[in-house]
Design a protein around this motif. Structure first.
Motif, PDB file in Angstrom:
ATOM      1  N   HIS A 285       0.819  -1.033   0.074  1.00 30.11           N
ATOM      2  CA  HIS A 285       0.000   0.068   0.024  1.00 30.11           C
ATOM      3  C   HIS A 285       0.763   1.350   0.134  1.00 30.11           C
ATOM      4  N   LYS A 286       0.445   2.235  -0.701  1.00 29.93           N
ATOM      5  CA  LYS A 286       1.217   3.569  -0.904  1.00 29.93           C
ATOM      6  C   LYS A 286      -0.173   4.604  -0.213  1.00 29.93           C
ATOM      7  N   PHE A 287       0.642   5.726   0.489  1.00 31.87           N
ATOM      8  CA  PHE A 287      -0.176   6.473   1.273  1.00 31.87           C
ATOM      9  C   PHE A 287       0.225   7.875   0.501  1.00 31.87           C
ATOM     10  N   PHE A 288      -1.083   8.864   0.359  1.00 31.93           N
ATOM     11  CA  PHE A 288      -0.701  10.142  -0.199  1.00 31.93           C
ATOM     12  C   PHE A 288      -1.565  11.230   0.734  1.00 31.93           C
ATOM     13  N   ASN A 289      -1.035  11.958   1.254  1.00 36.51           N
ATOM     14  CA  ASN A 289      -2.109  12.791   2.215  1.00 36.51           C
ATOM     15  C   ASN A 289      -2.448  14.050   1.687  1.00 36.51           C
ATOM     16  N   GLY A 290      -3.634  14.627   2.081  1.00 38.56           N
ATOM     17  CA  GLY A 290      -4.005  16.051   1.606  1.00 38.56           C
ATOM     18  C   GLY A 290      -4.946  16.764   2.617  1.00 38.56           C
ATOM     19  N   PHE A 291      -4.942  18.106   2.703  1.00 37.65           N
ATOM     20  CA  PHE A 291      -5.514  18.700   3.942  1.00 37.65           C
ATOM     21  C   PHE A 291      -6.061  19.923   3.230  1.00 37.65           C
ATOM     22  N   GLY A 292      -7.558  20.142   3.790  1.00 40.69           N
ATOM     23  CA  GLY A 292      -7.983  21.358   3.428  1.00 40.69           C
ATOM     24  C   GLY A 292      -8.798  21.999   4.419  1.00 40.69           C
ATOM     25  N   THR A 293      -9.061  23.269   4.457  1.00 35.72           N
ATOM     26  CA  THR A 293      -9.786  24.075   5.576  1.00 35.72           C
ATOM     27  C   THR A 293     -10.911  24.676   5.042  1.00 35.72           C
ATOM     28  N   GLY A 294     -11.698  25.174   6.265  1.00 39.39           N
ATOM     29  CA  GLY A 294     -12.817  26.246   5.633  1.00 39.39           C
ATOM     30  C   GLY A 294     -13.993  25.286   5.290  1.00 39.39           C
ATOM     31  N   LEU A 295     -14.134  24.180   5.918  1.00 42.75           N
ATOM     32  CA  LEU A 295     -15.208  23.177   5.438  1.00 42.75           C
ATOM     33  C   LEU A 295     -16.727  23.854   5.746  1.00 42.75           C
ATOM     34  N   ARG A 296     -16.884  24.569   6.667  1.00 36.99           N
ATOM     35  CA  ARG A 296     -18.169  25.248   7.161  1.00 36.99           C
ATOM     36  C   ARG A 296     -18.586  26.140   5.999  1.00 36.99           C
ATOM     37  N   GLU A 297     -17.642  26.637   5.261  1.00 35.90           N
ATOM     38  CA  GLU A 297     -18.278  27.832   4.579  1.00 35.90           C
ATOM     39  C   GLU A 297     -18.509  27.065   3.105  1.00 35.90           C
ATOM     40  N   ASP A 298     -17.501  26.408   2.598  1.00 34.46           N
ATOM     41  CA  ASP A 298     -17.622  25.597   1.167  1.00 34.46           C
ATOM     42  C   ASP A 298     -16.725  24.344   1.144  1.00 34.46           C
ATOM     43  N   GLU A 299     -17.707  23.284   1.149  1.00 32.00           N
ATOM     44  CA  GLU A 299     -17.058  21.987   1.406  1.00 32.00           C
ATOM     45  C   GLU A 299     -16.412  21.551  -0.148  1.00 32.00           C
ATOM     46  N   ILE A 300     -16.878  22.149  -1.276  1.00 34.36           N
ATOM     47  CA  ILE A 300     -16.314  22.035  -2.564  1.00 34.36           C
ATOM     48  C   ILE A 300     -14.953  22.526  -2.566  1.00 34.36           C
ATOM     49  N   VAL A 301     -14.551  23.587  -2.197  1.00 35.76           N
ATOM     50  CA  VAL A 301     -13.469  24.119  -2.304  1.00 35.76           C
ATOM     51  C   VAL A 301     -12.435  23.569  -1.251  1.00 35.76           C
ATOM     52  N   THR A 302     -12.915  23.292  -0.123  1.00 35.05           N
ATOM     53  CA  THR A 302     -12.006  22.597   1.004  1.00 35.05           C
ATOM     54  C   THR A 302     -11.600  21.163   0.345  1.00 35.05           C
ATOM     55  N   LEU A 303     -12.416  20.734  -0.149  1.00 38.97           N
ATOM     56  CA  LEU A 303     -12.136  19.014  -0.919  1.00 38.97           C
ATOM     57  C   LEU A 303     -11.161  19.184  -1.702  1.00 38.97           C
ATOM     58  N   LYS A 304     -11.483  20.463  -2.817  1.00 37.11           N
ATOM     59  CA  LYS A 304     -10.354  20.534  -3.932  1.00 37.11           C
ATOM     60  C   LYS A 304      -9.031  20.832  -3.265  1.00 37.11           C
ATOM     61  N   GLU A 305      -8.878  21.465  -2.093  1.00 36.13           N
ATOM     62  CA  GLU A 305      -7.842  22.079  -1.515  1.00 36.13           C
ATOM     63  C   GLU A 305      -7.089  20.473  -0.890  1.00 36.13           C
ATOM     64  N   ALA A 306      -7.769  19.966  -0.607  1.00 38.76           N
ATOM     65  CA  ALA A 306      -7.503  18.447   0.329  1.00 38.76           C
ATOM     66  C   ALA A 306      -7.128  17.607  -0.801  1.00 38.76           C
ATOM     67  N   THR A 307      -7.704  17.489  -1.954  1.00 33.22           N
ATOM     68  CA  THR A 307      -7.290  16.736  -2.931  1.00 33.22           C
ATOM     69  C   THR A 307      -6.386  16.779  -4.157  1.00 33.22           C
ATOM     70  N   ALA A 308      -6.182  18.260  -4.251  1.00 31.30           N
ATOM     71  CA  ALA A 308      -5.258  18.895  -5.313  1.00 31.30           C
ATOM     72  C   ALA A 308      -3.977  18.092  -5.591  1.00 31.30           C
ATOM     73  N   GLY A 309      -3.347  17.587  -4.475  1.00 29.86           N
ATOM     74  CA  GLY A 309      -1.989  16.990  -4.653  1.00 29.86           C
ATOM     75  C   GLY A 309      -1.977  15.565  -4.853  1.00 29.86           C
ATOM     76  N   LEU A 310      -3.055  14.985  -4.785  1.00 27.41           N
ATOM     77  CA  LEU A 310      -3.279  13.459  -4.851  1.00 27.41           C
ATOM     78  C   LEU A 310      -3.192  13.017  -6.189  1.00 27.41           C
ATOM     79  N   PRO A 311      -2.760  11.944  -6.469  1.00 24.63           N
ATOM     80  CA  PRO A 311      -2.636  11.402  -7.807  1.00 24.63           C
ATOM     81  C   PRO A 311      -3.788  10.592  -8.050  1.00 24.63           C
ATOM     82  N   SER A 312      -4.110  10.420  -9.252  1.00 28.34           N
ATOM     83  CA  SER A 312      -5.500  10.031  -9.866  1.00 28.34           C
ATOM     84  C   SER A 312      -5.130   8.464  -9.963  1.00 28.34           C
ATOM     85  N   THR A 313      -4.055   8.062 -10.427  1.00 25.17           N
ATOM     86  CA  THR A 313      -3.416   6.775 -10.443  1.00 25.17           C
ATOM     87  C   THR A 313      -2.141   6.634  -9.829  1.00 25.17           C
ATOM     88  N   VAL A 314      -1.817   5.291  -9.564  1.00 27.22           N
ATOM     89  CA  VAL A 314      -0.497   5.137  -8.881  1.00 27.22           C
ATOM     90  C   VAL A 314      -0.037   3.768  -9.721  1.00 27.22           C
TER      91      VAL A 314
END
Lengths: 352, 397
Positions: B93-122
């Motif tokens: 298993h390989k692990f890749f971390n992401g983190f996003g803030t401002g969830l209360r205000e906008d979950e889409i933006v927060t999750l975009k931030e959290a997933t921005a650096g994650l690979p789509s395939t490994v």
């Protein structure tokens, strides 16, 4: 042009808002875009429906956004098809389990019912005790008397051939009386036995006579005159002797209780044809106190009784009714208060 | 090398030292100094940043995900006011971390931030899953999961939970690598050679007819069938609650009301199953009721009961579902996300629920925490937020 199944969207949305709201939201959205409710919509129509759903905001908006993307749809639809297949399989399995449970419960209920019937029968035997004791006491008294005669004859110092001849006669009497005792005990044992499930071809008058063999004396003790009228050459019926005996005993005991100071009980058996079907009809007519009109329709209900003493808990006639129904027959009651009651049983004649 | 999984629980006054100690103990279990991934669950008693720093110091800054909790457990014990740590060393298993803030205000933006650096395939690791931890008081549990799937694509399955704060309902925190923040989301994308497996199950049953939400805003419900939600809940739970010694007509203490809404949650009929929605944080009888995720107007709910026996059995069932999904593959360890409501309902019997999971998993290492909501979403699903549910994530060796 590719069409999209709207049910897939319902399936996706119901995971987050529940099945009722998913249907409602999608129906409202379809209505808002002025489309009829169909199974399939074009890509453009589907997109419009999703746009309306997005107005709901929150996760409905995100779900509609995701569901409207073609890259997701392919995967979701495959999964939905697989999930629905699994749900159907689960439902089929549960249905089987439910069926099995119902079967088990029915079996348990039948067993309980059989136990109840058996308990009621044993209670009836208790009520028959005095009559049966008399039924046995008379021949036993005879046996004892003849035995004493024999002893007397053979104790003399000068026994002559005439005495032996007399003793032989006494022994024949003893044998006859002992057989009578044996028949009574056998009837009682046979009555108390748990019935088998099987139905056999039988002569209904023999069943009635067998019933009377253990109850006749009881009626005599209570000064009840018993008469029987059997139509000759009656056709046979298909039935369970033991169960029918119990049904008839319950009716006769009921009649006995209705005539505490004596009376008459007539049992009449005849054939009747109704709608081209031949039945045996049995009438039990007593001259007892009768049953009030308001009680008459309740007499076959379990635990209904008009008797205020220990004699009845009110299940005898309901068991009788059930037994007759199991024999595909009917039972009715007519009564005049102060004059008497007639219970009429009809049983279908064996087709064979 | 296969996958090694070690866990430990520690308590103490010095948060850094507790972090160091718990990581060290977990690493000793796997007998390796190489850690690829760490999971940290910490009670609100601790300075979270200090705990995270302590753990990372020992694990050599290995990828870390974690959050604040309302109870912690591993295969050895069920604890309160402790720190639980799980470490994984693996070439499967390989692990890749992401983190996003401002969830209360906008979950889409927060999750975009959290997933921005994650690979789509490994490459070489075809199976993708994600552990997602969200602020438990933001009321955005379901939105976060859907925003995550929207960002990561349809081929990722999710498990995780909503952070808690020992039932104080003040502030919950999420950790990702060195970051610690409230109002945030932490996500670990797990790329695997052998897929991880998820099991989810609750033990609730409906005790009311369908009830329609007629006035709501976000996660706040003002009216059900045109009436006060509390009155509706009382009506259907009254008789059942009486058997548990709860008199719904005399409740006034905030804690008693919160407990009542924990025992009698809401259920959404999703097909042949119900999804549970917790009325978390509702502590008054005269106002609206609040949920841990949005409830749109028109949603149809049922009042659900939560018999203890069924609660205990459901934890075991969740583990069984996960084991079945593994199709006989040897297991390295488990992460369990179990709702704090279950701990409230079960009281001292909560450990029996954990025992049930342990029993099914055959003594493999496990780490878990008591959440304010659970996340489990298989590929092809479009809803992943649950309440009063057990979620079991299994890592094959």
């Amino acid at each position: 042009m590719a069409e999209i199944n709207i049910e897939s969207l319902v399936s996706l949305l119901r995971q987050s808002v529940g099945i009722e709201a998913a249907e409602k939201f999608i129906n409202e959205a379809i209505e808002e875009v002025r489309l009829p409710r169909r199974g399939f919509y074009t890509e453009a129509e589907f997109r419009n429906i999703c746009e309306v759903l997005k107005k709901k905001g929150g996760y409905v908006k995100i779900a509609a956004t995701v569901a409207s993307r073609s890259a997701y749809r392919a995967i979701y639809y495959q999964e939905i098809i697989a999930k629905e297949k699994k749900e159907k399989e689960d439902l089929a399995r549960w249905s089987d389990i439910l069926e099995q449970k119902v079967e088990e419960r029915t079996k348990q209920l039948k067993e309980t019912q059989a136990q109840l019937i058996q308990s009621a029968k044993m209670a009836t035997i208790g009520q028959l005790g005095a009559g049966v004791a008399h039924e046995l006491n008379n021949p036993i008294g005879g046996i004892l008397g003849y035995a004493q005669f024999i002893l007397q004859k053979l104790s003399k110092p000068d026994v002559v051939p005439k005495d032996f001849k007399a003793c032989k006669q006494y022994i024949q009497y003893i044998e006859k009386e002992a057989k009578r005792c044996k028949a009574t005990v056998e009837s009682l044992l046979s009555f108390s036995r748990k019935p088998t499930a099987s139905l056999v071809g039988l002569d209904i008058t023999q069943v009635i006579e067998k019933t009377l063999s253990i109850i006749r004396h009881q009626l005599e003790l209570q000064n009840i005159k018993l008469t029987t009228d059997y139509e000759p050459e009656l056709p046979s019926i298909s039935g369970n002797v033991n169960q029918l005996q119990q049904a008839f005993t319950n009716i006769i005991i009921n009649a006995q209780h209705a005539m505490p100071k004596g009376g008459e009980l007539n049992i009449r058996v005849s054939t009747k044809t109704k709608r081209k079907k031949k039945n045996i009809e049995i009438n039990f007519k007593d001259t007892g106190c009768g049953i009030a009109k308001e009680d008459l329709e309740k007499v076959f209900e379990p635990f209904f009784t008009t008797k205020q003493d220990w004699k009845s808990v009110g299940i005898g006639l309901s068991i009788t009714c059930q037994i007759i129904k199991e024999h595909k027959g009917t039972i009715t009651a007519e009564s005049d208060v102060g004059k008497g009651t007639v219970f009429t049983i009809t049983l279908p004649v064996s087709s064979g | 090398m296969a996958t090694k999984f070690g866990t430990a629980i520690a308590k103490g006054e010095n948060s850094v030292k507790v972090g160091e100690e718990v990581a060290k103990n977990a690493m000793e279990k796997i007998g390796s100094s190489k850690v690829d991934f760490s999971i940290v669950f910490a009670s609100s008693k601790y300075d979270y940043q200090a705990v995270v720093n302590g753990v990372r110091k020992v694990t050599g800054n290995a990828s870390l995900i974690g959050c604040s909790t309302a109870g912690e457990f591993n295969e050895k014990k069920v604890e309160k006011e402790s720190v639980a740590c799980g470490v994984i060393s693996s070439d499967k298993h390989k692990f890749f971390n992401g983190f996003g803030t401002g969830l209360r205000e906008d979950e889409i933006v927060t999750l975009k931030e959290a997933t921005a650096g994650l690979p789509s395939t490994v490459e070489g690791y075809p199976y993708l899953s994600a552990i997602i931890l969200v602020d438990g008081l933001a009321g955005k549990g379901e939105e976060s999961v859907l925003a995550a799937v929207s960002a990561l694509g349809p081929n990722v399955k999710f498990s995780g939970g909503a952070a808690a704060d020992d039932l104080k309902f003040k502030e919950t925190y999420v950790f990702s690598n060195e970051q610690v923040a409230s109002d945030s989301v932490g996500i670990s994308l797990v790329a695997s050679k052998i897929p991880v497996a998820i099991g989810v199950k609750h033990g609730h049953a409906p005790i009311s007819p369908p009830l329609t939400v007629t006035k709501a805003e976000g996660n706040i419900v003002h009216e059900i069938d045109g009436q006060s939600p509390y009155e509706v809940w009382k009506k259907y739970a009254r008789e059942n609650a009486k058997k548990l010694g709860i008199d719904v007509d005399t409740m006034s203490e905030a804690e008693a009301i919160a407990t009542f809404f924990t025992r009698y949650e809401a259920g959404l009929l999703t097909g042949t199953e119900y999804k549970i929605r917790w009325l978390g944080g509702t502590t008054t009888t005269d106002g609206p009721i609040s949920f841990t995720c949005a409830i749109p107007e028109g949603t149809v709910l049922r009042v659900m009961e939560s018999p203890k026996k069924a609660q205990i059995a459901s934890a075991r069932k969740a583990a069984e579902i996960a084991v079945d999904a593994c199709k006989g593959v040897k297991l390295a360890g488990a992460v369990v996300f179990d709702c704090v409501c279950r701990a409230v309902i079960l009281g001292d019997d909560f450990s029996k629920a954990v025992d049930g999971i342990k029993d099914v998993l055959g003594g493999i290492p496990l780490i878990g925490f008591e959440t304010y909501g659970e996340i489990a979403m298989e590929i092809g699903q479009l809803s992943g937020f649950h309440n009063t549910t057990s979620v079991v994530l299994l890592f094959p060796e």
